[in-house]
Design an enzyme around this catalytic site. Structure first.
Site, mmCIF file in Angstrom:
data_model
loop_
_atom_site.group_PDB
_atom_site.id
_atom_site.type_symbol
_atom_site.label_atom_id
_atom_site.label_comp_id
_atom_site.label_asym_id
_atom_site.label_seq_id
_atom_site.Cartn_x
_atom_site.Cartn_y
_atom_site.Cartn_z
ATOM 1 N N HIS A 1 36.520 -26.704 29.586
ATOM 2 C CA HIS A 1 36.433 -25.440 29.425
ATOM 3 C C HIS A 1 36.917 -24.578 30.628
ATOM 4 O O HIS A 1 36.238 -24.601 31.649
ATOM 5 C CB HIS A 1 34.877 -24.856 29.127
ATOM 6 N N GLU B 1 28.894 -30.864 26.775
ATOM 7 C CA GLU B 1 29.076 -30.114 27.901
ATOM 8 C C GLU B 1 28.019 -30.073 28.735
ATOM 9 O O GLU B 1 27.084 -29.350 28.177
ATOM 10 C CB GLU B 1 29.754 -28.800 27.108
ATOM 11 N N ASP C 1 31.416 -17.358 33.905
ATOM 12 C CA ASP C 1 32.425 -17.247 32.823
ATOM 13 C C ASP C 1 33.221 -16.054 32.974
ATOM 14 O O ASP C 1 33.827 -14.898 32.260
ATOM 15 C CB ASP C 1 31.595 -16.875 31.504
ATOM 16 N N TRP D 1 27.057 -28.100 23.152
ATOM 17 C CA TRP D 1 26.591 -27.438 24.400
ATOM 18 C C TRP D 1 25.105 -26.834 24.101
ATOM 19 O O TRP D 1 24.976 -25.831 23.348
ATOM 20 C CB TRP D 1 27.315 -26.336 25.212
ATOM 21 N N HIS E 1 30.434 -24.769 35.629
ATOM 22 C CA HIS E 1 29.135 -25.435 35.687
ATOM 23 C C HIS E 1 28.878 -26.217 36.647
ATOM 24 O O HIS E 1 28.055 -27.099 36.505
ATOM 25 C CB HIS E 1 29.133 -26.004 34.439
ATOM 26 N N ASP F 1 36.740 -20.544 28.370
ATOM 27 C CA ASP F 1 35.495 -20.026 27.998
ATOM 28 C C ASP F 1 35.320 -19.001 29.161
ATOM 29 O O ASP F 1 35.042 -19.124 30.222
ATOM 30 C CB ASP F 1 34.503 -21.162 28.192
ATOM 31 N N ASP G 1 27.477 -16.063 38.142
ATOM 32 C CA ASP G 1 28.388 -16.376 36.698
ATOM 33 C C ASP G 1 29.195 -17.499 36.466
ATOM 34 O O ASP G 1 30.020 -17.515 37.465
ATOM 35 C CB ASP G 1 28.977 -14.961 36.416
ATOM 36 N N LYS H 1 25.850 -28.581 32.411
ATOM 37 C CA LYS H 1 25.852 -27.229 33.013
ATOM 38 C C LYS H 1 24.802 -27.420 34.166
ATOM 39 O O LYS H 1 24.114 -28.463 34.256
ATOM 40 C CB LYS H 1 25.280 -26.077 32.188
ATOM 41 N N ASP I 1 33.167 -27.732 32.204
ATOM 42 C CA ASP I 1 33.469 -26.243 32.335
ATOM 43 C C ASP I 1 33.553 -26.099 33.738
ATOM 44 O O ASP I 1 32.522 -26.233 34.677
ATOM 45 C CB ASP I 1 32.286 -25.612 31.731
HETATM 46 C C1 RNT Z 1 27.596 -21.730 28.430
HETATM 47 C C2 RNT Z 1 28.814 -22.952 28.024
HETATM 48 C C3 RNT Z 1 29.398 -22.707 26.709
HETATM 49 C C4 RNT Z 1 29.561 -21.449 26.104
HETATM 50 C C5 RNT Z 1 29.937 -21.136 24.838
HETATM 51 C C6 RNT Z 1 29.751 -19.692 24.224
HETATM 52 O O1 RNT Z 1 27.554 -21.831 29.787
HETATM 53 O O2 RNT Z 1 29.786 -22.725 28.950
HETATM 54 O O3 RNT Z 1 30.278 -23.254 26.579
HETATM 55 O O4 RNT Z 1 30.035 -20.546 27.200
HETATM 56 O O5 RNT Z 1 29.602 -22.117 23.995
HETATM 57 ZN ZN ZN Z 2 31.775 -23.806 28.552
#
Ligand code: RNT
Ligand code: ZN
Length: 420
Positions: free
Chosen positions: A287, A227, A297, A186, A263, A327, A295, A229, A260
Site C-alpha cells: 500500500h 495488512e 494516508d 485489513w 503503518h 492507499d 496520518d 498497522k 502499508d
Molecule cells: C487503513 C488501511 C487500509 C485502508 C483501506 C481503505 O489504515 O491502510 O488499507 O486505508 O482499506
Molecule cells: Zn492500507
C-alpha cells in the site's frame, strides 16, 4: 514543446544512460508492463455506496470538503476514467466491498459477485484488472472498534462471513477478467488505551482468519493478503493485527503480507523490509501511501521513501511478485488530481529506479569502493530522467508534464462543480 524537440531530448538523454550500459528503450518496455492498483476510495472519501449514512470509522479519517466527490457508481467511474486517461499504462482498480453497485438492501454478510457485476463489465470495457477488500469498518457492527477479533462470537461470525464472501468476489473478478485479483484483509481492531490482555484478541483474530481462508480458491483468480498497522485514531495503544502478527500469519499460511508505507513508526520504512520479506514469501502487497505525523494516508509524493521502495523492487527483481497498490485519501484537493499525482509519481519512481546503473554500484560495493558507490549515486540524481519520463508519457498517449492539470481543471468546471 514540439514532437521533434521531445524526441531530440530523448535521444540525447538515452545516450547518457547508454554510456552506463542502460538500454532506455528496453526500460520503457519493462515499465509499460507494471500495473499499479489504483484505489477507488480516493474518489469519494471512503464512503462507498452501501452505507452512505454511516460515518467513516475504523481509525481512518478524511479531512477537507473540496467540491465534486463522486456520489454514485457512474460518477465514480467517470472520475476514474478521467484519472486513468492522464496516467501512462494499463492498470488495475482496487475496490472495497462498500462500493457494491446494487439497488438491493444488502448487508456485508450477504454480498455476492452479482452486486459487483457493473464493475466487472466496466473493468472489461476499460481493459483494467480489479483488486478487492472486505470493508471491516464504517458499519454498526464495527462501532466499538473490533471486528474479526471481537469478543462476541456473533459479531465475529458476521465479519468472518463478510471476509469469506469477499474472497469469492475476488475470485470472480479474477476469473472474469483473466487477471489475478488480490483480496486484502485489513481490520481496524484495537484499543485506545493500554490493554491488559494483548494476547486474547490476537488468538481470536488468528482463528477467525483461519476460518476466512479455509475455502480453497484458485490462486490464478484470487490471492489473499493481510495488512498490518501500528496504530490508528482510537487504537493508539494497541492494534490486534500488528506487523509481527501478520508477518507471522502470512508466512505460516502462505498469504501475501501487505506493507502499508504509513503503518509503521515515523522513522521506520517499508523499503528496508522488502528484501527480507522477499526471502520468506512468494509475493508482497504494497500500500503505497505517505505518513505524516498521525496520518498514514497522505497523497503519495515523489519523496525519498517512494524512490527507495521503487529501487528495492527493481534492484531485487521483485516487480513480478509484488502487487503495487495505492492507499491515500485527501478531500482538501481535487480528488481526480490526487489520483493522478500519486499514481504518476509511483510510476515515475519506478522509471527512475530502472535508470540506475545498478551493476556498477553493486560492483563498487562488493569491492569495498564506497567512494564510487556514493559518487555515482549522487551524480545520477541529476541525470535527465525527467526527459525520459516526458517521452514515455507522450509515447503512451497521456499529457506531458503538468499539461494533465489543465484537463483536470476543465473536468472540474464541466463535471465536478455541477454535482449536487
Ligand atoms: C487503513 C488501511 C487500509 C485502508 C483501506 C481503505 O489504515 O491502510 O488499507 O486505508 O482499506
Ligand atoms: Zn492500507
Amino acid at each position: 514543446m514540439t514532437q521533434n524537440q521531445l524526441t531530440g531530448q530523448y535521444e540525447w538523454a538515452k545516450s547518457l544512460y547508454r554510456e552506463h550500459g542502460i538500454d532506455v528503450d528496453q526500460v520503457l518496455e519493462q515499465l509499460a508492463k507494471v500495473k499499479i492498483s489504483m484505489h477507488c476510495w480516493q474518489g469519494d472519501d471512503v464512503r462507498g455506496f452501501l452505507f452512505k449514512e454511516e460515518a467513516l470509522s475504523g481509525g481512518i479519517s478524511v479531512t477537507g470538503n473540496y467540491p465534486g466527490a463522486a456520489g454514485t457508481p457512474a460518477e465514480l467511474r467517470s472520475d476514474l476514467e478521467k484519472a486513468f486517461s492522464l496516467i501512462p499504462g494499463k492498470h488495475k482498480l482496487n475496490l472495497h466491498a462498500i462500493y457494491a453497485d446494487t439497488d438491493e438492501k444488502v448487508d456485508l454478510d450477504q454480498i455476492e459477485p452479482r452486486h459487483f457485476q457493473s464493475w466487472v463489465d466496466w473493468a472489461k470495457a476499460q481493459g483494467l484488472g480489479l483488486d478487492f477488500n472486505p470493508t471491516c469498518f464504517s458499519h454498526p457492527k464495527s462501532a466499538d472498534g473490533f471486528t474479526l477479533s471481537h469478543s462476541d462470537p456473533a459479531i465475529r461470525e458476521f465479519w468472518i462471513e463478510h471476509c469469506k464472501r469477499s474472497r469469492r468476489i475476488g475470485a470472480y473478478f479474477g476469473e472474469q477478467l483473466g487477471q489475478t485479483c488480490v483480496t486484502n484483509v485489513w481490520v481496524p481492531d484495537g484499543y485506545k488505551d493500554t490493554p491488559v490482555d494483548r494476547l486474547a484478541p490476537r488468538k481470536r483474530l488468528k482463528s477467525a482468519l483461519d476460518e476466512v481462508f479455509a475455502e480453497e480458491l484458485n490462486a490464478a483468480h484470487n490471492l489473499d493478503a493481510v495488512e498490518s498497522k501500528l496504530f490508528g485514531l482510537g487504537s493508539e495503544a494497541y492494534v490486534v493485527g500488528s506487523h509481527e502478527f501478520y508477518m507471522g500469519y502470512g508466512i505460516q499460511n502462505n498469504k501475501l503480507v501487505c506493507l502499508d508505507a504509513g503503518h509503521f513508526h515515523p522513522t521506520e520504512t517499508i523499503s528496508g523490509k522488502l528484501s527480507s520479506l522477499s526471502l520468506f514469501t512468494d509475493g508482497i502487497l504494497l500500500h503505497v501511501s505517505r505518513p505524516m505525523r498521525w496520518d498514514s494516508d497522505h497523497v503519495v509524493t515523489f519523496d525519498d521513501e517512494l524512490q527507495e521502495i521503487a529501487k528495492e523492487l527493481v534492484r531485487h527483481d521483485l516487480l513480478g511478485t509484488t502487487h503495487i497498490g495505492l492507499d491515500f485519501f485527501d478531500a482538501s484537493i481535487n480528488r481526480v488530481a490526487a489520483w493522478v499525482i500519486g499514481t504518476r509519481n509511483t510510476i515515475k519512481a519506478l522509471l527512475r529506479a530502472m535508470l540506475e546503473p545498478t551493476d556498477a554500484l553493486r560492483q563498487a560495493e562488493l569491492a569495498g569502493d564506497y567512494t564510487t558507490r556514493l559518487a555515482l549515486t549522487e551524480e545520477f540524481k541529476s541525470y535527465p530522467f525527467g526527459v525520459i519520463w516526458d517521452y514515455y508519457c507522450d509515447k503512451m498517449g497521456v499529457p506531458v508534464r503538468e499539461a494533465w492539470l489543465e484537463e483536470v481543471k476543465a473536468y472540474e468546471q464541466e463535471v465536478l462543480l455541477k454535482r449536487g
